[in-house]
Design an enzyme around this catalytic site. Sequence first.
Site, PDB file in Angstrom:
ATOM      1  N   CYS A   2       0.623  -0.910  -0.177  1.00 11.45           N
ATOM      2  CA  CYS A   2      -0.087  -0.239   0.603  1.00 11.45           C
ATOM      3  C   CYS A   2       0.679   1.151  -0.398  1.00 11.45           C
ATOM      4  O   CYS A   2       1.856   1.304   0.591  1.00 11.45           O
ATOM      5  CB  CYS A   2      -1.172  -0.009   1.025  1.00 11.45           C
ATOM      6  SG  CYS A   2      -2.158   1.134   1.419  1.00 11.45           S
ATOM      7  N   GLU A 134      -4.142   1.269  -6.003  1.00 12.22           N
ATOM      8  CA  GLU A 134      -2.953   0.279  -6.676  1.00 12.22           C
ATOM      9  C   GLU A 134      -3.104   0.122  -8.163  1.00 12.22           C
ATOM     10  O   GLU A 134      -4.626   0.669  -8.752  1.00 12.22           O
ATOM     11  CB  GLU A 134      -3.637  -1.520  -6.146  1.00 12.22           C
ATOM     12  CG  GLU A 134      -3.358  -1.835  -4.535  1.00 12.22           C
ATOM     13  CD  GLU A 134      -1.472  -1.796  -4.369  1.00 12.22           C
ATOM     14  OE1 GLU A 134      -1.262  -1.360  -5.288  1.00 12.22           O
ATOM     15  OE2 GLU A 134      -1.669  -2.014  -3.482  1.00 12.22           O
TER      16      GLU A 134
END
Length: 311
Positions: A2, A134
């Site tokens: 992340c 993402e």
Amino acid sequence: MCGRYASARKRIELLEEFGVERDCVPEPLEPDYNVAPTKQVYAVITRRSRGTSEQQDGSEQQDGSEQQEGSEHAPGEARELRVVRWGLVPFWAKDPSIGSRMINARSETVNVKPAFRRAFARRRCLLPADGYYEWYRPGTDAKAAKQPYYIFRADGAPLAFAGLYELWRNRAFPDDHPDAWLWTSTIITTSAPDELGRIHDRMPMVIGPARWADWLDPGNSDTGDLLGSLAPASSGGLISRPVSTAVNSVRNNGPRLIEPAEPESAAPEPAAPEPAGPAYAGLPGEPPARSPRLRSGASRGVPGSGPDTLF
């Protein structure tokens, strides 16, 4: 991993949603739709107040007191909202620059890695988020542009990333100086299930409300029990949608970053977010039902790489 996320909720909302008992935020943060490493972020922790069971430097000391009957916390403990810097600086670090490489901690090794094992046993936190980003590269061309995706709860509820925090002593300042202690954090990551693994094989670990108290309990140092909390993530309730490549630059911010956008290398698609599930194969240019192991598109503020996170 992340490497970017959105955190736009106001302080007053977080105080209520996370049952915060002690507000330790000196200055509210502005809504941030492009949170990047080394930025200031909100963190929820359970901590003993200074002068009772914890010293100013954050090192625990035993006072011999027992938890009061019917109380969720030991005497002097309370759930706090604080501002920390994203990128954990271990207490033994010579300087804080190492934090830019410590934005994620893998759930598989968080209890043994020197940078994280002390914090895992003693300093766990929740990092509130509205969603995270993402990056996916369509096709097999290694030079093809990566498409950012925004992943969030369909019901609009906040995500509580499992995290760790540390306090680093800046010896350039005296003990009573406001900059004497640097608060930093990292996000724990885990393997992504098939529904989200089609975009990237790692994801932040999210802790559900029923486990918040156990995760935050500073008196719980049973690593076996804590590791049990880091079970493989479930993507239930999460959906993903392609968003503008404007998120690639940390200079860009605002709610437009999370708005649906057509994949720049794909044919037009519906604006409404599609559910991320095994039966959803995606439109041209979108990730297949399950992608091979992919590297994230953002790290250290640059799309393309970064440490792991835990949902």
